[in-house]
Write a protein that holds these residues in place. Structure first.
Motif, PDB file in Angstrom:
ATOM      1  N   GLN A  36       0.809  -1.210   0.000  1.00 38.51           N
ATOM      2  CA  GLN A  36       0.000   0.000   0.000  1.00 38.51           C
ATOM      3  C   GLN A  36       0.850   1.271   0.000  1.00 38.51           C
ATOM      4  O   GLN A  36       0.320   2.361  -0.163  1.00 38.51           O
ATOM      5  CB  GLN A  36      -0.925   0.007   1.226  1.00 38.51           C
ATOM      6  CG  GLN A  36      -1.992  -1.070   1.200  1.00 38.51           C
ATOM      7  CD  GLN A  36      -2.810  -1.104   2.476  1.00 38.51           C
ATOM      8  OE1 GLN A  36      -2.410  -0.546   3.498  1.00 38.51           O
ATOM      9  NE2 GLN A  36      -3.946  -1.768   2.437  1.00 38.51           N
ATOM     10  N   ARG A  37       2.141   1.118   0.141  1.00 39.61           N
ATOM     11  CA  ARG A  37       3.033   2.271   0.217  1.00 39.61           C
ATOM     12  C   ARG A  37       3.382   2.757  -1.182  1.00 39.61           C
ATOM     13  O   ARG A  37       3.678   1.952  -2.073  1.00 39.61           O
ATOM     14  CB  ARG A  37       4.312   1.889   0.960  1.00 39.61           C
ATOM     15  CG  ARG A  37       5.271   3.029   1.177  1.00 39.61           C
ATOM     16  CD  ARG A  37       6.453   2.567   2.011  1.00 39.61           C
ATOM     17  NE  ARG A  37       7.407   3.650   2.229  1.00 39.61           N
ATOM     18  CZ  ARG A  37       8.532   3.526   2.938  1.00 39.61           C
ATOM     19  NH1 ARG A  37       8.819   2.352   3.481  1.00 39.61           N
ATOM     20  NH2 ARG A  37       9.344   4.541   3.088  1.00 39.61           N
ATOM     21  N   SER A  38       3.330   4.042  -1.386  1.00 37.27           N
ATOM     22  CA  SER A  38       3.673   4.630  -2.674  1.00 37.27           C
ATOM     23  C   SER A  38       4.953   5.439  -2.535  1.00 37.27           C
ATOM     24  O   SER A  38       5.118   6.202  -1.580  1.00 37.27           O
ATOM     25  CB  SER A  38       2.542   5.537  -3.181  1.00 37.27           C
ATOM     26  OG  SER A  38       2.301   6.582  -2.262  1.00 37.27           O
ATOM     27  N   ALA A  39       5.849   5.265  -3.490  1.00 36.67           N
ATOM     28  CA  ALA A  39       7.135   5.956  -3.452  1.00 36.67           C
ATOM     29  C   ALA A  39       6.980   7.347  -4.064  1.00 36.67           C
ATOM     30  O   ALA A  39       7.258   7.571  -5.241  1.00 36.67           O
ATOM     31  CB  ALA A  39       8.185   5.152  -4.194  1.00 36.67           C
ATOM     32  N   THR A  40       6.507   8.301  -3.277  1.00 35.07           N
ATOM     33  CA  THR A  40       6.292   9.663  -3.774  1.00 35.07           C
ATOM     34  C   THR A  40       7.426  10.599  -3.385  1.00 35.07           C
ATOM     35  O   THR A  40       7.659  11.599  -4.062  1.00 35.07           O
ATOM     36  CB  THR A  40       4.968  10.221  -3.239  1.00 35.07           C
ATOM     37  OG1 THR A  40       4.960  10.140  -1.812  1.00 35.07           O
ATOM     38  CG2 THR A  40       3.788   9.428  -3.788  1.00 35.07           C
ATOM     39  N   GLY A  54      19.394  10.310  -0.841  1.00 37.15           N
ATOM     40  CA  GLY A  54      18.049  10.738  -0.467  1.00 37.15           C
ATOM     41  C   GLY A  54      16.992   9.784  -0.977  1.00 37.15           C
ATOM     42  O   GLY A  54      17.289   8.839  -1.726  1.00 37.15           O
ATOM     43  N   PRO A  55      15.735   9.958  -0.587  1.00 33.72           N
ATOM     44  CA  PRO A  55      14.648   9.095  -1.078  1.00 33.72           C
ATOM     45  C   PRO A  55      14.471   9.237  -2.580  1.00 33.72           C
ATOM     46  O   PRO A  55      14.623  10.330  -3.130  1.00 33.72           O
ATOM     47  CB  PRO A  55      13.416   9.581  -0.314  1.00 33.72           C
ATOM     48  CG  PRO A  55      13.764  10.978   0.089  1.00 33.72           C
ATOM     49  CD  PRO A  55      15.232  11.010   0.316  1.00 33.72           C
ATOM     50  N   ASN A  56      14.121   8.124  -3.218  1.00 34.80           N
ATOM     51  CA  ASN A  56      14.004   8.106  -4.669  1.00 34.80           C
ATOM     52  C   ASN A  56      12.673   7.480  -5.059  1.00 34.80           C
ATOM     53  O   ASN A  56      12.287   6.433  -4.515  1.00 34.80           O
ATOM     54  CB  ASN A  56      15.157   7.309  -5.290  1.00 34.80           C
ATOM     55  CG  ASN A  56      15.278   7.516  -6.779  1.00 34.80           C
ATOM     56  OD1 ASN A  56      14.371   7.190  -7.530  1.00 34.80           O
ATOM     57  ND2 ASN A  56      16.398   8.075  -7.215  1.00 34.80           N
ATOM     58  N   LYS A  57      11.964   8.125  -5.978  1.00 34.77           N
ATOM     59  CA  LYS A  57      10.645   7.641  -6.368  1.00 34.77           C
ATOM     60  C   LYS A  57      10.693   6.337  -7.146  1.00 34.77           C
ATOM     61  O   LYS A  57       9.657   5.688  -7.334  1.00 34.77           O
ATOM     62  CB  LYS A  57       9.914   8.699  -7.199  1.00 34.77           C
ATOM     63  CG  LYS A  57      10.611   9.036  -8.511  1.00 34.77           C
ATOM     64  CD  LYS A  57       9.881  10.129  -9.257  1.00 34.77           C
ATOM     65  CE  LYS A  57      10.581  10.496 -10.559  1.00 34.77           C
ATOM     66  NZ  LYS A  57       9.890  11.595 -11.275  1.00 34.77           N
ATOM     67  N   GLU A  58      11.858   5.948  -7.607  1.00 35.11           N
ATOM     68  CA  GLU A  58      11.988   4.707  -8.365  1.00 35.11           C
ATOM     69  C   GLU A  58      12.168   3.489  -7.462  1.00 35.11           C
ATOM     70  O   GLU A  58      12.229   2.363  -7.952  1.00 35.11           O
ATOM     71  CB  GLU A  58      13.169   4.810  -9.329  1.00 35.11           C
ATOM     72  CG  GLU A  58      12.990   5.888 -10.393  1.00 35.11           C
ATOM     73  CD  GLU A  58      14.174   5.974 -11.324  1.00 35.11           C
ATOM     74  OE1 GLU A  58      15.146   5.217 -11.118  1.00 35.11           O
ATOM     75  OE2 GLU A  58      14.139   6.798 -12.261  1.00 35.11           O
ATOM     76  N   LYS A  59      12.265   3.698  -6.159  1.00 35.67           N
ATOM     77  CA  LYS A  59      12.425   2.581  -5.242  1.00 35.67           C
ATOM     78  C   LYS A  59      11.133   1.769  -5.156  1.00 35.67           C
ATOM     79  O   LYS A  59      10.036   2.326  -5.083  1.00 35.67           O
ATOM     80  CB  LYS A  59      12.816   3.081  -3.855  1.00 35.67           C
ATOM     81  CG  LYS A  59      13.111   1.964  -2.864  1.00 35.67           C
ATOM     82  CD  LYS A  59      13.612   2.510  -1.543  1.00 35.67           C
ATOM     83  CE  LYS A  59      13.920   1.381  -0.571  1.00 35.67           C
ATOM     84  NZ  LYS A  59      14.448   1.892   0.725  1.00 35.67           N
ATOM     85  N   LYS A  60      11.237   0.460  -5.144  1.00 32.12           N
ATOM     86  CA  LYS A  60      10.088  -0.431  -5.095  1.00 32.12           C
ATOM     87  C   LYS A  60       9.929  -0.989  -3.682  1.00 32.12           C
ATOM     88  O   LYS A  60      10.853  -1.578  -3.131  1.00 32.12           O
ATOM     89  CB  LYS A  60      10.250  -1.586  -6.095  1.00 32.12           C
ATOM     90  CG  LYS A  60      10.526  -1.142  -7.528  1.00 32.12           C
ATOM     91  CD  LYS A  60       9.372  -0.338  -8.106  1.00 32.12           C
ATOM     92  CE  LYS A  60       9.641   0.060  -9.550  1.00 32.12           C
ATOM     93  NZ  LYS A  60       8.570   0.889 -10.122  1.00 32.12           N
ATOM     94  N   TYR A  61       8.728  -0.783  -3.126  1.00 34.80           N
ATOM     95  CA  TYR A  61       8.445  -1.274  -1.782  1.00 34.80           C
ATOM     96  C   TYR A  61       7.570  -2.533  -1.792  1.00 34.80           C
ATOM     97  O   TYR A  61       7.281  -3.087  -0.735  1.00 34.80           O
ATOM     98  CB  TYR A  61       7.727  -0.191  -0.960  1.00 34.80           C
ATOM     99  CG  TYR A  61       8.570   1.034  -0.703  1.00 34.80           C
ATOM    100  CD1 TYR A  61       9.516   1.050   0.315  1.00 34.80           C
ATOM    101  CD2 TYR A  61       8.421   2.179  -1.477  1.00 34.80           C
ATOM    102  CE1 TYR A  61      10.289   2.174   0.558  1.00 34.80           C
ATOM    103  CE2 TYR A  61       9.193   3.307  -1.238  1.00 34.80           C
ATOM    104  CZ  TYR A  61      10.122   3.292  -0.225  1.00 34.80           C
ATOM    105  OH  TYR A  61      10.892   4.401   0.019  1.00 34.80           O
TER     106      TYR A  61
END
Length: 233
Positions: A44-48, A91-98
């Protein structure tokens, strides 16, 4: 078979429902429930959240000053992470897959493990003949207070109401009640069941049929796995 109470719209008891014993007497398995809950939360987590690295920050195309002879530290770009306005390191990256893969059998088994625990604690209930022509929060509050045995005001997470079908009137009636969580029967999962202090299934007949079918598919998977294992041996 296990008996669970069925209530009327006014909160009075109508009768009991028969539930399969092999689905609602499962022992608690902490590791399995934890794994499935973490998997659901991860899916349910979105990488925003996203920060730009030095290759994404605008500017810094030329060397700020020559390499030698300036008595200053050598630099190749003003967009280095060392500079103000430069790129961000790690830093956080939107391309990371959770996303995490959850086995269907594990998901179903964890679901009924939690329901079994709720059954032992006496927090499972089914409501029948609940129908309204117009939305009425007062009627919904009366039903919850009668079944749960405590006032709705100033309570957090008093119960979770599970709808068997998309009924806008019923949803509007329960949506404005503080501390009441509403969820569709098909979307009801381990995470919802685990955090609920009381679980009310509206339309007892459809809800029980759905739970039996969901448990039947889990049992078929278990039997198929056991049969394959015995054949291999």
């Amino acid at each position: 078979m296990i008996e669970v109470p069925i209530y009327k719209q006014d909160g009075s008891k109508k009768g009991v429902a028969q539930l399969p014993e092999h689905l609602f007497t499962l022992p608690w398995v902490d590791a399995l429930v934890h794994q499935v809950v973490v998997g659901i939360a991860s899916n349910q987590r979105s990488a925003t959240a996203h920060t730009k690295g030095r290759s994404e920050v605008r500017g810094g195309g030329r060397k700020p000053w020559r390499q030698k002879g300036t008595d200053r530290a050598r630099h190749g770009s003003i967009r280095s992470p060392l500079w103000v306005g430069g790129g961000v390191t790690f830093g956080p990256n939107k391309e990371k897959k959770y996303a995490k893969s959850i086995n269907k059998k594990m998901r179903a088994q964890a679901f009924f493990i939690v329901l079994s625990q709720k059954m032992r604690n006496g927090v499972l209930a089914f409501v029948d003949d609940f129908a309204m022509e117009m939305p009425s929060t007062k009627t919904a509050v009366t039903c919850i207070e009668k079944i749960c045995g405590e006032p709705v005001e100033k309570r957090k997470n008093i119960c979770t109401v599970v709808f068997s079908e998309r009924d806008a009137v019923l949803r509007k009636s329960f949506a404005n009640i503080q501390g009441v969580n509403t969820v569709a029967l098909e979307a009801f999962n381990v995470k919802d069941a685990l955090r609920a202090r009381k679980i009310l299934f509206l339309d007892s007949e459809k809800s029980i049929d759905y739970l039996k079918n969901r448990g039947g598919s889990m049992q078929q998977q278990v039997d198929g796995h056991n049969t394959k294992h015995n054949t291999d041996v």
